[in-house]
Design an enzyme around this catalytic site. Structure first.
Site, PDB file in Angstrom:
ATOM      1  N   HIS A   1       0.642  -1.290   0.061  1.00  0.00           N
ATOM      2  CA  HIS A   1       0.176   0.102  -0.081  1.00  0.00           C
ATOM      3  C   HIS A   1       0.731   1.251   0.052  1.00  0.00           C
ATOM      4  O   HIS A   1       2.074   1.273   0.610  1.00  0.00           O
ATOM      5  CB  HIS A   1      -1.025  -0.094   1.096  1.00  0.00           C
ATOM      6  CG  HIS A   1      -0.232  -0.084   2.465  1.00  0.00           C
ATOM      7  ND1 HIS A   1       0.187  -1.409   3.076  1.00  0.00           N
ATOM      8  CD2 HIS A   1       0.119   0.841   3.501  1.00  0.00           C
ATOM      9  CE1 HIS A   1       0.763  -1.059   4.110  1.00  0.00           C
ATOM     10  NE2 HIS A   1       0.675   0.107   4.453  1.00  0.00           N
TER      11      HIS A   1
ATOM     12  N   HIS B   1       0.680   5.569   1.174  1.00  0.00           N
ATOM     13  CA  HIS B   1       0.228   6.408   1.953  1.00  0.00           C
ATOM     14  C   HIS B   1       0.359   7.686   1.225  1.00  0.00           C
ATOM     15  O   HIS B   1       1.384   8.184   0.630  1.00  0.00           O
ATOM     16  CB  HIS B   1       1.026   6.592   3.254  1.00  0.00           C
ATOM     17  CG  HIS B   1       1.093   5.313   4.246  1.00  0.00           C
ATOM     18  ND1 HIS B   1       0.257   5.164   5.283  1.00  0.00           N
ATOM     19  CD2 HIS B   1       1.805   4.529   4.042  1.00  0.00           C
ATOM     20  CE1 HIS B   1       0.538   4.131   5.914  1.00  0.00           C
ATOM     21  NE2 HIS B   1       1.464   3.551   5.562  1.00  0.00           N
TER      22      HIS B   1
HETATM   23  P1  5GP Z   1       1.653   0.578   7.375  1.00  0.00           P
HETATM   24  O1  5GP Z   1       1.911   0.903   8.730  1.00  0.00           O
HETATM   25  O2  5GP Z   1       1.657  -0.869   7.125  1.00  0.00           O
HETATM   26  O3  5GP Z   1       2.750   1.440   6.367  1.00  0.00           O
HETATM   27  O4  5GP Z   1       0.345   1.082   7.208  1.00  0.00           O
HETATM   28  C1  5GP Z   1      -1.021   0.661   7.618  1.00  0.00           C
HETATM   29  C2  5GP Z   1      -1.888   1.874   7.747  1.00  0.00           C
HETATM   30  O5  5GP Z   1      -2.876   1.183   7.804  1.00  0.00           O
HETATM   31  C3  5GP Z   1      -1.709   2.570   8.702  1.00  0.00           C
HETATM   32  O6  5GP Z   1      -1.494   3.917   8.626  1.00  0.00           O
HETATM   33  C4  5GP Z   1      -2.993   2.152   9.846  1.00  0.00           C
HETATM   34  O7  5GP Z   1      -3.463   3.451  10.607  1.00  0.00           O
HETATM   35  C5  5GP Z   1      -3.924   1.893   8.678  1.00  0.00           C
HETATM   36  N1  5GP Z   1      -5.019   0.902   9.245  1.00  0.00           N
HETATM   37  C6  5GP Z   1      -4.927   0.083  10.035  1.00  0.00           C
HETATM   38  N2  5GP Z   1      -5.758  -0.719  10.378  1.00  0.00           N
HETATM   39  C7  5GP Z   1      -6.650  -0.058   9.369  1.00  0.00           C
HETATM   40  C8  5GP Z   1      -8.143  -0.228   9.188  1.00  0.00           C
HETATM   41  O8  5GP Z   1      -8.806  -1.254   9.844  1.00  0.00           O
HETATM   42  N3  5GP Z   1      -8.819   0.430   8.326  1.00  0.00           N
HETATM   43  C9  5GP Z   1      -8.074   1.546   7.695  1.00  0.00           C
HETATM   44  N4  5GP Z   1      -8.801   2.160   6.878  1.00  0.00           N
HETATM   45  N5  5GP Z   1      -6.617   1.740   8.040  1.00  0.00           N
HETATM   46  C10 5GP Z   1      -5.995   0.909   8.722  1.00  0.00           C
END
Ligand code: 5GP
Length: 145
Positions: free
Chosen positions: A107, A109
Site C-alpha cells: 500500500h 500512503h
Molecule cells: P503501514 O504501517 O503498514 O505502512 O500502514 C498501515 C496503515 O493502515 C496505517 O497507517 C494504519 O493506520 C492503517 N490501518 C490499520 N488498520 C486499518 C483499518 O482497519 N482500516 C483502515 N482504513 N486503515 C487501517
C-alpha cells in the site's frame, strides 16, 4: 515481521478487499482500491492498495500489479490535492516491521501537508470519526478524474 514470509490472507486490507471489514472508500477500478486511513496522521490521510496481490510488500510485488498501482496513486493524489488544497503531499510506503510497516499487503500512503501543520507519528494515532472519514472520502472522490 521480517521482510520475508508468507502472505496472510486475513490481514486487514485483504478483509477490506473481500468486504469483510468496512472502509471509507475513495476510489476503485479493476486494479486498485483507495480508502481513508482509519488512524490518520493528518486530515486527508489516504491509502491506495492493489486489489489482486499476494505480496507482503513492494519488493515482492509483480510488475503487472505495480504499474496500475502507481497510476492509481497518482490519480488519487491529484484528487486529494484538488479536494483539500494542501501546500504539498507526502507519498510513502514501508517495507518490513523495522521500517514501520504494520499491515502486510502492499500500500501507498498519501499525506496532504499544510505549511505549519504537524503530522502525527506513523501508526500511533487515535481512530478517526467514521462520519468525518466518510465526508472526506466523498470530498476526494468528487475530484477523481
Ligand atoms: P503501514 O504501517 O503498514 O505502512 O500502514 C498501515 C496503515 O493502515 C496505517 O497507517 C494504519 O493506520 C492503517 N490501518 C490499520 N488498520 C486499518 C483499518 O482497519 N482500516 C483502515 N482504513 N486503515 C487501517
Amino acid at each position: 515481521m521480517s521482510l520475508d514470509g508468507t502472505y496472510d490472507p486475513n490481514n486487514i486490507f485483504a478483509k477490506i478487499l473481500r468486504g469483510e471489514a468496512p472502509c471509507a472508500r475513495v476510489f476503485e477500478d479493476d486494479h486498485v482500491l483507495s480508502f481513508m486511513d482509519v488512524f490518520p496522521q493528518v486530515k486527508g490521510h489516504t491509502l491506495v492498495i492493489p486489489k489482486h496481490s499476494s505480496a507482503r510488500n513492494l519488493l515482492e510485488e509483480e510488475p503487472q500489479v505495480l504499474s496500475p498501482l502507481i497510476l492509481g496513486v497518482q490519480r488519487v493524489a491529484r484528487a486529494v490535492r484538488a479536494a483539500l488544497e494542501p501546500d504539498g503531499l507526502v507519498i510513502t510506503q514501508f517495507n518490513g516491521t523495522a521500517a514501520g510497516q504494520t499491515v502486510f499487503h502492499p500500500h501507498f500512503h498519501i499525506l496532504p501537508r499544510w505549511d505549519g501543520v504537524a503530522v502525527g507519528r506513523h501508526a500511533s494515532g487515535g481512530m478517526a470519526d467514521p462520519a468525518e472519514l466518510k465526508a472526506l472520502a466523498e470530498q476526494i472522490a468528487a475530484q477523481i478524474t
